[in-house]
Scaffold this motif. Structure first.
Motif, PDB file in Angstrom:
ATOM      1  N   MET A   1       0.842  -1.155   0.004  1.00 47.30           N
ATOM      2  CA  MET A   1      -0.070  -0.063  -0.190  1.00 47.30           C
ATOM      3  C   MET A   1       0.901   1.106  -0.010  1.00 47.30           C
ATOM      4  O   MET A   1       1.896   1.482   0.897  1.00 47.30           O
ATOM      5  N   ASP A   2       0.581   2.168  -0.927  1.00 45.36           N
ATOM      6  CA  ASP A   2       1.384   3.486  -1.010  1.00 45.36           C
ATOM      7  C   ASP A   2       0.417   4.632  -0.128  1.00 45.36           C
ATOM      8  O   ASP A   2      -0.364   4.625  -0.299  1.00 45.36           O
ATOM      9  N   TYR A   3       1.263   5.111   0.846  1.00 47.18           N
ATOM     10  CA  TYR A   3       1.000   6.013   1.851  1.00 47.18           C
ATOM     11  C   TYR A   3       1.554   7.398   1.336  1.00 47.18           C
ATOM     12  O   TYR A   3       2.909   7.253   1.114  1.00 47.18           O
ATOM     13  N   VAL A   4       1.068   8.578   1.381  1.00 45.05           N
ATOM     14  CA  VAL A   4       1.584   9.692   1.214  1.00 45.05           C
ATOM     15  C   VAL A   4       2.159  10.349   2.705  1.00 45.05           C
ATOM     16  O   VAL A   4       3.020  10.935   2.680  1.00 45.05           O
ATOM     17  N   ILE A   5       1.538   9.889   3.617  1.00 47.38           N
ATOM     18  CA  ILE A   5       1.729  10.202   4.855  1.00 47.38           C
ATOM     19  C   ILE A   5       2.069   8.820   5.878  1.00 47.38           C
ATOM     20  O   ILE A   5       1.101   8.166   5.837  1.00 47.38           O
ATOM     21  N   GLU A   6       2.925   8.485   6.537  1.00 45.59           N
ATOM     22  CA  GLU A   6       3.244   7.466   7.625  1.00 45.59           C
ATOM     23  C   GLU A   6       3.528   7.992   8.706  1.00 45.59           C
ATOM     24  O   GLU A   6       4.642   8.617   8.901  1.00 45.59           O
ATOM     25  N   MET A   7       2.785   8.173   9.964  1.00 43.25           N
ATOM     26  CA  MET A   7       3.332   8.595  11.242  1.00 43.25           C
ATOM     27  C   MET A   7       3.417   7.256  12.268  1.00 43.25           C
ATOM     28  O   MET A   7       2.457   6.581  12.346  1.00 43.25           O
ATOM     29  N   LEU A   8       4.505   6.609  12.250  1.00 42.77           N
ATOM     30  CA  LEU A   8       4.684   5.538  12.961  1.00 42.77           C
ATOM     31  C   LEU A   8       5.123   5.475  14.474  1.00 42.77           C
ATOM     32  O   LEU A   8       6.111   6.158  14.776  1.00 42.77           O
ATOM     33  N   ASP A   9       4.379   5.154  15.308  1.00 36.00           N
ATOM     34  CA  ASP A   9       4.546   5.008  16.834  1.00 36.00           C
ATOM     35  C   ASP A   9       5.130   6.340  17.416  1.00 36.00           C
ATOM     36  O   ASP A   9       6.101   6.404  18.143  1.00 36.00           O
ATOM     37  N   ILE A  10       4.237   7.195  17.125  1.00 34.81           N
ATOM     38  CA  ILE A  10       4.723   8.622  17.504  1.00 34.81           C
ATOM     39  C   ILE A  10       4.396   8.890  18.979  1.00 34.81           C
ATOM     40  O   ILE A  10       3.273   8.681  19.368  1.00 34.81           O
ATOM     41  N   ARG A  11       5.287   9.430  19.768  1.00 38.14           N
ATOM     42  CA  ARG A  11       5.248   9.593  21.108  1.00 38.14           C
ATOM     43  C   ARG A  11       5.508  11.266  21.305  1.00 38.14           C
ATOM     44  O   ARG A  11       6.646  11.491  20.923  1.00 38.14           O
ATOM     45  N   LYS A  12       4.476  11.739  21.971  1.00 38.49           N
ATOM     46  CA  LYS A  12       4.723  13.073  22.463  1.00 38.49           C
ATOM     47  C   LYS A  12       4.450  13.465  23.751  1.00 38.49           C
ATOM     48  O   LYS A  12       3.375  12.967  24.219  1.00 38.49           O
ATOM     49  N   GLU A  13       5.486  13.845  24.701  1.00 37.50           N
ATOM     50  CA  GLU A  13       5.372  14.078  25.923  1.00 37.50           C
ATOM     51  C   GLU A  13       5.254  15.434  26.238  1.00 37.50           C
ATOM     52  O   GLU A  13       6.290  16.442  25.665  1.00 37.50           O
ATOM     53  N   PHE A  14       4.651  16.037  27.438  1.00 34.98           N
ATOM     54  CA  PHE A  14       4.677  17.275  27.740  1.00 34.98           C
ATOM     55  C   PHE A  14       4.839  17.144  29.419  1.00 34.98           C
ATOM     56  O   PHE A  14       4.582  15.932  29.951  1.00 34.98           O
TER      57      PHE A  14
ATOM     58  N   GLN B   1       8.352  18.582  18.253  1.00 33.47           N
ATOM     59  CA  GLN B   1       9.384  17.402  17.853  1.00 33.47           C
ATOM     60  C   GLN B   1       8.968  16.208  18.895  1.00 33.47           C
ATOM     61  O   GLN B   1       8.867  16.352  20.005  1.00 33.47           O
ATOM     62  N   PRO B   2       8.882  15.091  18.153  1.00 30.93           N
ATOM     63  CA  PRO B   2       8.386  13.751  19.003  1.00 30.93           C
ATOM     64  C   PRO B   2       9.758  13.055  19.919  1.00 30.93           C
ATOM     65  O   PRO B   2      10.613  13.553  19.391  1.00 30.93           O
ATOM     66  N   GLU B   3       9.147  12.592  21.043  1.00 32.01           N
ATOM     67  CA  GLU B   3      10.045  11.835  21.652  1.00 32.01           C
ATOM     68  C   GLU B   3      10.529  10.528  21.124  1.00 32.01           C
ATOM     69  O   GLU B   3      11.550  10.073  21.016  1.00 32.01           O
ATOM     70  N   LYS B   4       9.738  10.112  20.304  1.00 28.35           N
ATOM     71  CA  LYS B   4       9.918   8.578  19.726  1.00 28.35           C
ATOM     72  C   LYS B   4       9.081   8.604  18.396  1.00 28.35           C
ATOM     73  O   LYS B   4       8.082   9.112  18.394  1.00 28.35           O
ATOM     74  N   GLY B   5       9.582   7.556  17.553  1.00 33.30           N
ATOM     75  CA  GLY B   5       8.808   7.284  16.293  1.00 33.30           C
ATOM     76  C   GLY B   5       9.197   7.962  14.923  1.00 33.30           C
ATOM     77  O   GLY B   5      10.181   8.761  15.101  1.00 33.30           O
ATOM     78  N   GLU B   6       8.588   7.787  13.810  1.00 34.55           N
ATOM     79  CA  GLU B   6       9.290   8.302  12.567  1.00 34.55           C
ATOM     80  C   GLU B   6       7.948   8.881  11.716  1.00 34.55           C
ATOM     81  O   GLU B   6       7.045   8.327  11.927  1.00 34.55           O
ATOM     82  N   ILE B   7       8.408   9.512  11.008  1.00 40.93           N
ATOM     83  CA  ILE B   7       7.679  10.194   9.909  1.00 40.93           C
ATOM     84  C   ILE B   7       7.936   9.872   8.551  1.00 40.93           C
ATOM     85  O   ILE B   7       9.134   9.986   8.364  1.00 40.93           O
ATOM     86  N   LYS B   8       7.249   9.098   7.663  1.00 41.27           N
ATOM     87  CA  LYS B   8       7.730   9.107   6.308  1.00 41.27           C
ATOM     88  C   LYS B   8       6.404  10.116   5.399  1.00 41.27           C
ATOM     89  O   LYS B   8       5.371   9.905   5.573  1.00 41.27           O
ATOM     90  N   VAL B   9       6.995  10.577   4.463  1.00 41.30           N
ATOM     91  CA  VAL B   9       6.575  11.345   3.438  1.00 41.30           C
ATOM     92  C   VAL B   9       6.762  10.693   1.945  1.00 41.30           C
ATOM     93  O   VAL B   9       8.128  10.664   1.644  1.00 41.30           O
ATOM     94  N   ARG B  10       5.658  10.135   1.341  1.00 36.60           N
ATOM     95  CA  ARG B  10       5.867   9.698   0.087  1.00 36.60           C
ATOM     96  C   ARG B  10       6.905   8.330   0.044  1.00 36.60           C
ATOM     97  O   ARG B  10       7.809   8.090  -0.729  1.00 36.60           O
ATOM     98  N   GLY B  11       6.778   7.681   1.366  1.00 34.92           N
ATOM     99  CA  GLY B  11       7.734   6.585   1.417  1.00 34.92           C
ATOM    100  C   GLY B  11       9.279   7.028   2.240  1.00 34.92           C
ATOM    101  O   GLY B  11       9.964   6.217   2.391  1.00 34.92           O
ATOM    102  N   GLU B  12       9.336   8.274   2.067  1.00 30.94           N
ATOM    103  CA  GLU B  12      10.737   8.415   2.292  1.00 30.94           C
ATOM    104  C   GLU B  12      10.913   8.999   3.949  1.00 30.94           C
ATOM    105  O   GLU B  12       9.974   9.774   4.175  1.00 30.94           O
ATOM    106  N   LYS B  13      11.754   8.627   4.716  1.00 28.91           N
ATOM    107  CA  LYS B  13      11.753   8.850   6.051  1.00 28.91           C
ATOM    108  C   LYS B  13      12.394  10.421   6.181  1.00 28.91           C
ATOM    109  O   LYS B  13      13.232  10.823   5.521  1.00 28.91           O
TER     110      LYS B  13
END
Length: 510
Positions: free
Chosen positions: A1-14, A55-67
């Motif tokens: 499956m082609d995704y334009v955005i992938e936000m994978l296991d994003i962790r954000k803390e305050f 900025q997230p503490e953890k996780g990765e973002i891909k745009v059109r398959g590229e990290k």
């Protein structure tokens, strides 16, 4: 499956809170993907991570398959990501064009080429059916039109992926229909959309898939086709939600608010309220239905002392308030939940505890000899935070750090706790989730059942019909009809709001 955005296991803390707890969201090209959750669930935080504001503490973002690492909104713009925020970021004194090209102005030599900029803005506006006047000043256009300017800003910067944060929260029903059509045009042009919304009907109508998050945790992603608003609401709040407001018939007593031949001018000096008559009795909720800009704001401001009365009377329990200052009106027994909680409801940089006593801080026990008693203020704040389910790390948390729903609960708690004879609720559920809406409706009905008079002003016709005991329709600054919510329909109200009376099957202009 082609995704334009992938936000994978994003962790954000305050400090003291995990806003996003390993959330995954994947956006397909050409889809409208809803992000659904209660106020404070972490939806806006997640999108602010995608747009480079956090900025997230953890996780990765891909745009059109590229990290990618999105360190700022400029980086997001370069990647073709644009965001239309819930609270618009426009300069009131600038024109539409000046706002859109700000920071990316076309030049003619060393000067800004405003003619070329206006031409480019007009071309984009025409292409997407936005119908925006490039030369209009922001201060002079409606909220719905300001939102279109924000959309144009993202398109001018080349956005292919658009994030909308609660885009219909401030719109009239007609503007919502127009916005949905704009979404469809954007998708037809090959764009992809993430839509943060609480409005379940809109998700069913316009979205392809929906990701539900609750208290910062991803619950599920599912196809919208085949789901129901009830299922989505249950996933969102973790319990069954009642959409029908549960209330007994009202038992109104004496008149509390009596408005006679009221005239009020708007900020341009034009008559906005014209010879208006209205009464609200103890033990009833009177809803005001009308298209935005028909005098509702000026009416509320006149009752609460925020705008000068040109002529006429505003009486509370037989006492004429029309020349009183705001504090005197408040102390006479008027509570006010303002339509803009940021401008008129809260001091955003103050702790939420201090905001809870904004109307009473100068009274004992909150102050003595002009000195604030912080111990008593915090005690009162803790009581209201618990009673009105305000979700905040502590009473010392700045008001701006709370979600919109929790800010609203804080204001309602403050106003209801003062036990006013008249409670004015202006757009009390704007931008709130179904759980918070259910809570606020119950509180308004409780006030009515306790013998108080409630004046409800809302653009949500479903809310007006469900909560009100009588509905006053305002058009061009006057109440043109009082209708019974048990026998009226949204269609009839819509006709009246447009200035038409529907009697014996005929429509006539008022």
């Amino acid at each position: 499956m082609d995704y334009v955005i992938e936000m994978l296991d994003i962790r954000k803390e305050f400090p003291g809170i995990v806003a996003n707890d390993n959330i995954t969201l994947q956006l397909k090209k050409g889809e409208i993907h809803a992000l659904l959750g209660e106020n404070g669930a972490g939806k806006s935080t997640l999108m602010n991570v995608l747009f480079g504001l956090y900025q997230p503490e953890k996780g990765e973002i891909k745009v059109r398959g590229e990290k990618v690492k999105i360190t700022s909104p400029n980086v997001a713009n370069d990647l073709g990501i644009g965001m239309v925020h819930q609270h618009f970021m426009l300069v009131d004194t600038f024109t539409v064009t000046e706002n859109i090209v700000l920071g990316m102005e076309p030049k003619k030599g060393i000067n800004i080429d405003l003619k070329r900029a206006e031409r480019e803005v007009q071309e984009i506006s025409d292409r997407y059916g936005l119908k925006v006047d490039p030369k209009a000043r922001i201060a002079d256009i409606s909220v719905g039109m300001q939102q279109r300017v924000e959309i144009l800003k993202t398109l001018y910067r080349g956005a292919e992926i658009l994030i909308f944060d609660e885009p219909t929260a401030v719109l009239t029903p007609q503007e919502i229909k127009e916005l949905i059509q704009i979404f469809r045009t954007l998708i037809a042009e090959g764009k992809s959309i993430i839509l943060i919304t609480h409005k379940l009907k809109e998700i069913i109508e316009v979205c392809d898939r929906v990701t539900v998050i609750r208290k910062g945790v991803g619950i599920d992603t599912l196809d919208v086709e085949g789901t129901t608003p009830t299922q989505l609401a249950s996933l969102m709040v973790g319990r069954e939600v009642t959409f029908k407001t549960d209330k007994t018939d009202s038992n109104p007593k004496h008149s509390v608010l009596e408005i006679t031949k009221l005239n009020v001018k708007d900020s341009r000096g034009v008559n906005a309220v014209k010879d208006l008559d209205l009464s609200v009795r103890a033990g009833e909720i009177v809803g005001i239905a009308g298209v935005d800009g028909n005098g509702q704001s000026e009416l509320i401001e006149a009752i609460t002392g925020l705008r000068k009365v040109t002529s006429g009377k505003i009486e509370l329990n037989g006492k004429d308030l029309s020349s009183y200052k705001t504090r005197k009106i408040t102390e006479a027994g008027v509570g006010h939940i303002p339509q803009d909680r940021h401008k008129h409801g809260l001091v955003l940089d103050f702790p939420i505890g201090d905001n809870m006593v904004l109307q009473t801080y100068y009274h004992k026990p909150y102050s003595k000899y002009s000195l604030l008693n912080n111990k008593e203020i915090n005690k009162q704040a803790k009581k209201l935070i618990q009673e009105f389910d305000v979700r905040t790390p502590s009473e010392q948390t700045p008001a701006r750090a709370l979600s919109g729903g929790n800010q609203q609960k804080a204001i309602i708690g403050r106003e209801v706790d003062r036990d006013p004879d008249l409670l004015i609720a202006a757009q009390p559920t704007r931008g709130l989730d179904v759980g918070a809406i259910e809570f606020i409706h119950k509180r308004l009905i409780e006030q009515r059942d306790n013998g108080k008079a409630v004046l409800l002003v809302s653009f949500e016709l479903e809310e007006i019909i469900n909560v009100s005991d009588r509905i006053a329709v305002i058009y061009d600054g006057n109440i043109i009809e009082i209708v019974d919510p048990k026998t009226t329909t949204e269609q009839e109200l819509g006709l009246l709001m447009a200035g038409s009376k529907n009697k014996a099957g005929e429509t006539e202009n008022v």
